[in-house]
Design an enzyme around this catalytic site. Structure first.
Site, PDB file in Angstrom:
ATOM      1  CB  THR A 120      -0.956   0.037   1.205  1.00  0.00           C
ATOM      2  OG1 THR A 120      -0.336  -0.675   2.267  1.00  0.00           O
ATOM      3  CG2 THR A 120      -2.282  -0.586   0.873  1.00  0.00           C
ATOM      4  CB  CYS A 177     -34.984   9.817 -12.424  1.00  0.00           C
ATOM      5  SG  CYS A 177     -34.916   8.109 -11.838  1.00  0.00           S
ATOM      6  CB  CYS A 237     -38.686   9.406 -10.523  1.00  0.00           C
ATOM      7  SG  CYS A 237     -37.338   9.875  -9.399  1.00  0.00           S
ATOM      8  CB  ALA A 278     -34.853   4.488 -22.662  1.00  0.00           C
ATOM      9  CG  HIS A 281     -33.841  10.480  -7.851  1.00  0.00           C
ATOM     10  ND1 HIS A 281     -33.797   9.604  -8.917  1.00  0.00           N
ATOM     11  CD2 HIS A 281     -32.762  11.302  -7.999  1.00  0.00           C
ATOM     12  CE1 HIS A 281     -32.741   9.893  -9.682  1.00  0.00           C
ATOM     13  NE2 HIS A 281     -32.094  10.912  -9.140  1.00  0.00           N
ATOM     14  CG  ASN A 299     -24.349  -3.619 -11.047  1.00  0.00           C
ATOM     15  OD1 ASN A 299     -23.638  -4.397 -10.418  1.00  0.00           O
ATOM     16  ND2 ASN A 299     -24.830  -3.900 -12.244  1.00  0.00           N
ATOM     17  CB  SER A 305     -27.225   3.348 -16.481  1.00  0.00           C
ATOM     18  OG  SER A 305     -28.244   2.411 -16.255  1.00  0.00           O
ATOM     19  CG  HIS A 336     -34.753   5.924  -8.476  1.00  0.00           C
ATOM     20  ND1 HIS A 336     -35.610   7.000  -8.459  1.00  0.00           N
ATOM     21  CD2 HIS A 336     -35.347   4.963  -7.714  1.00  0.00           C
ATOM     22  CE1 HIS A 336     -36.684   6.692  -7.738  1.00  0.00           C
ATOM     23  NE2 HIS A 336     -36.550   5.461  -7.270  1.00  0.00           N
ATOM     24  CG  HIS A 367     -32.098   0.564  -9.912  1.00  0.00           C
ATOM     25  ND1 HIS A 367     -31.232   1.643  -9.884  1.00  0.00           N
ATOM     26  CD2 HIS A 367     -31.684  -0.193 -10.960  1.00  0.00           C
ATOM     27  CE1 HIS A 367     -30.347   1.546 -10.870  1.00  0.00           C
ATOM     28  NE2 HIS A 367     -30.593   0.436 -11.534  1.00  0.00           N
ATOM     29  CD  GLN A 376     -29.857  -4.808 -13.543  1.00  0.00           C
ATOM     30  OE1 GLN A 376     -30.147  -5.552 -14.481  1.00  0.00           O
ATOM     31  NE2 GLN A 376     -28.831  -3.972 -13.589  1.00  0.00           N
ATOM     32  CE  LYS A 414      -6.301  -5.121  -7.080  1.00  0.00           C
ATOM     33  NZ  LYS A 414      -4.822  -5.120  -7.215  1.00  0.00           N
ATOM     34  CG  PHE A 439      -0.918 -11.111 -11.635  1.00  0.00           C
ATOM     35  CD1 PHE A 439       0.050 -11.918 -12.214  1.00  0.00           C
ATOM     36  CD2 PHE A 439      -1.577 -11.584 -10.503  1.00  0.00           C
ATOM     37  CE1 PHE A 439       0.355 -13.161 -11.673  1.00  0.00           C
ATOM     38  CE2 PHE A 439      -1.280 -12.823  -9.965  1.00  0.00           C
ATOM     39  CZ  PHE A 439      -0.308 -13.611 -10.551  1.00  0.00           C
ATOM     40  CD  GLU A 440      -4.824  -7.637 -10.267  1.00  0.00           C
ATOM     41  OE1 GLU A 440      -4.307  -7.489 -11.400  1.00  0.00           O
ATOM     42  OE2 GLU A 440      -4.401  -7.052  -9.263  1.00  0.00           O
TER      43      GLU A 440
END
Ligand SMILES: O=P(O)(O)O[C@H]1O[C@H](CO)[C@@H](O)[C@H](O)[C@H]1O
Ligand SMILES: O=P(O)(O)O[C@H]1O[C@H](CO)[C@@H](O)[C@H](O)[C@H]1O
Lengths: 344, 344
Positions: B28, B51, B54, B60, B116, B156, B164, B167, B169, B171, B314, B319-320
């Site tokens: 570190t 949004c 909301c 979309a 929101h 996420n 993206s 708000h 949420h 999945q 990180k 390497f990962e």
């Protein structure tokens, strides 16, 4: 390619790692309101006084980079692996749940060129050949050591891929243990050889060359394809025509061809979105763990994150981390995009 | 914890996936000149007319989000998996190298709250309980379907993790096949049960509670630990005290405790660097593939990328990707940082 697979969600099998990837060809229509990346202008200076990898400059650890004129190798000042690590192995509580063992190794940095403004894509084939020769020399030295079972040569290119410096450079992490990915690929190639009596990647290469639809570049000794089981949007694998297991087995002519295809693939990448294409790439030679690896075929992986433009990347998050990899464009359409870019 | 491991590079074994992680505790100190991330100010508006999550707004794809008042579930407008996918299985050339099969499933979005500006960390425990109840309801509906073998619930959070929309949420991706990670964890838990005659995560939980050094939070029915084999810097696993395999097996009191520990972990995260902490998190219930899974212990993974500050993450690159995961801080020091943050 099966037309059902071109239009519908499906899984493809990666025989090297014996794992699946989910392909959702219809999904690219979705709008993107998420994070966009900064585009990186290629460095303009041939010598940057602030760059610790430019010849003659002082590094963060205090050491001075030599006034090198071709390639330059030094021990990583902040190495993740060290040669003198004490050996230990512990299983606290004795139930196989808190298992740790000392790991030793060597981490080195390889500058590809003294020129700060170059990249593999813009270096000459001769310049890349010097890099290939250093990779080979370094590998030869490291695999001969008792305490090294694997030599992982790689490059992280671009800030998006964690590179902390745009100066053209790669790394070597050589370790006493075999890394997970190598263990998986070794098992996959071994199982294929046992079951089919031939080398997985020899068979695969021949098939791809015959089909053509995933081939991106080819020359007298190498071919570059978007693998049938690619995970990253524009993932590429480079394969030698001959069944050779590592750099040492390459003839001088093959090293020239290898250098040429490395330039071709990286230069093509840069044309896709008219931007320096970020990626992690690495060589996968056979393990040097003292065992025989008749099924191992040398190969190179390129894992680039960009998906739709210079600023929109694929995120390997949520489902990918908890379930498994997912991609939005088919490998066949990625290969076509790359072939078209190459012609520009 | 073995003091040799606290100071030296070592590998730790993940018994769930039966893979290793490289730990480099001394690393570190290295300076960071690479990419830094934008810090995200938490959204200020309770309702954002722009949004699409909301209440009452148009998405979309053209559909309109209901005027919901608690949680809200809808089919993902750009689903990676669809229920009506044609079933096919192909092995072009018949050599096991170009294997594909149709994959079907369901992708849904779950809004956690009409507000929101909230997050799991700032919602009330009661509000989170409503989310847990929806997860349970959705799972129950989906696992009862013939064409679903796994229901992957995840979130996420943060632009850095590909979200993206800020708000609150998550999945659900439910699929006919078992995802790779689930296959690996199933095999790991199964092997442990066979070898030791007891549940891997029951044993592990008891051990961690007794040792204390990796525990981050605990209540009447759950514990949160930085796993001994954590990959991400501040990775956390939440485990129920009882050997239960999924949400359906939880009592109402347990669901309350689960909601409380979800709030505790996410609120603690936000304190570490005084920033909304990005992460991917997901539930790992037993598979619903019609088989018995006596060794499966329900758990939740949090995979957060931040390493040193709100802007330094990180990178799982080079390497990962080519070798295997590597971390710079020990799980024990990460747990201590989290415990200290919790007190602030
Ligand atoms: O579905 P979303 O939120 O648009 O997309 C996000 O989560 C998905 C599931 O982890 C990923 O495949 C995408 O790369 C990510 O951007
Ligand atoms: O060694 P560097 O270039 O500072 O670091 C980079 O490459 C390493 C090896 O892939 C990774 O572990 C780091 O996360 C990344 O930032």
């Amino acid at each position: 390619m099966n037309p059902l697979a071109q239009q519908n969600p499906h899984r493809r099998f990666n025989p090297l790692k014996r794992e699946w990837v989910l392909v959702s060809p219809h999904r690219t229509q979705r709008p993107w309101q998420g994070q966009t990346e900064k585009t990186a202008a290629p460095p303009a200076l041939q010598y940057d006084p602030e760059c610790y990898l430019c010849p003659g400059n002082v590094r963060a650890g205090g050491a001075r980079t030599d006034k090198y004129t071709s390639t330059y190798v030094f021990e990583n000042d902040f190495a993740a692996l060290k040669p003198d690590t004490p050996r230990f192995s512990s299983d606290e509580e004795g139930k196989g749940l808190l298992v740790a063992e000392g790991e030793s190794g060597v981490c080195r940095v390889i500058c590809f060129s003294p020129r700060h403004d170059l990249t593999l894509a813009t270096m000459s084939v001769g310049g890349i050949r010097a890099v290939v020769d250093v990779w080979a020399e370094q590998s030869l030295e490291l695999v001969s050591r008792e305490d090294i079972s694997y030599v992982q040569v790689f490059e992280n290119r671009g800030a998006m891929m964690g590179a902390s410096n745009p100066h053209p450079h790669g790394q070597i992490w050589a370790s006493r243990s075999l890394p997970n990915e190598v263990v998986a690929e070794q098992a996959g190639q071994d199982a294929y050889l046992k079951e089919h009596g031939c080398c997985l990647l020899c068979e695969y290469r021949a098939m791809e060359v015959a089909l053509g639809e995933r081939v991106v570049a080819a020359n007298d000794a190498f071919v570059a394809v978007v693998p049938f089981w690619a995970v990253w949007p524009f993932e590429v694998m480079i394969l030698p025509d001959r069944h050779i297991a590592d750099l040492e087995a390459m003839t001088s002519e093959e090293r020239d061809c290898f250098s040429a295809i490395l330039k071709e693939v990286t230069a093509t990448y840069d044309k896709v979105f008219d931007t320096p294409f970020p990626y992690s790439m690495g060589l996968h030679p056979q393990p040097s763990d003292g065992k025989e690896h008749p099924g191992w075929h040398f190969h190179v992986h390129f894992y680039p994150p960009l998906l739709r433009s210079a600023t929109i990347r694929k995120f390997m998050v949520g489902f990918e981390l908890l379930g498994g990899p997912q991609r939005d464009i088919t490998p066949e359409s990625a290969a076509e995009t790359l072939r078209r870019a190459a012609l520009r």
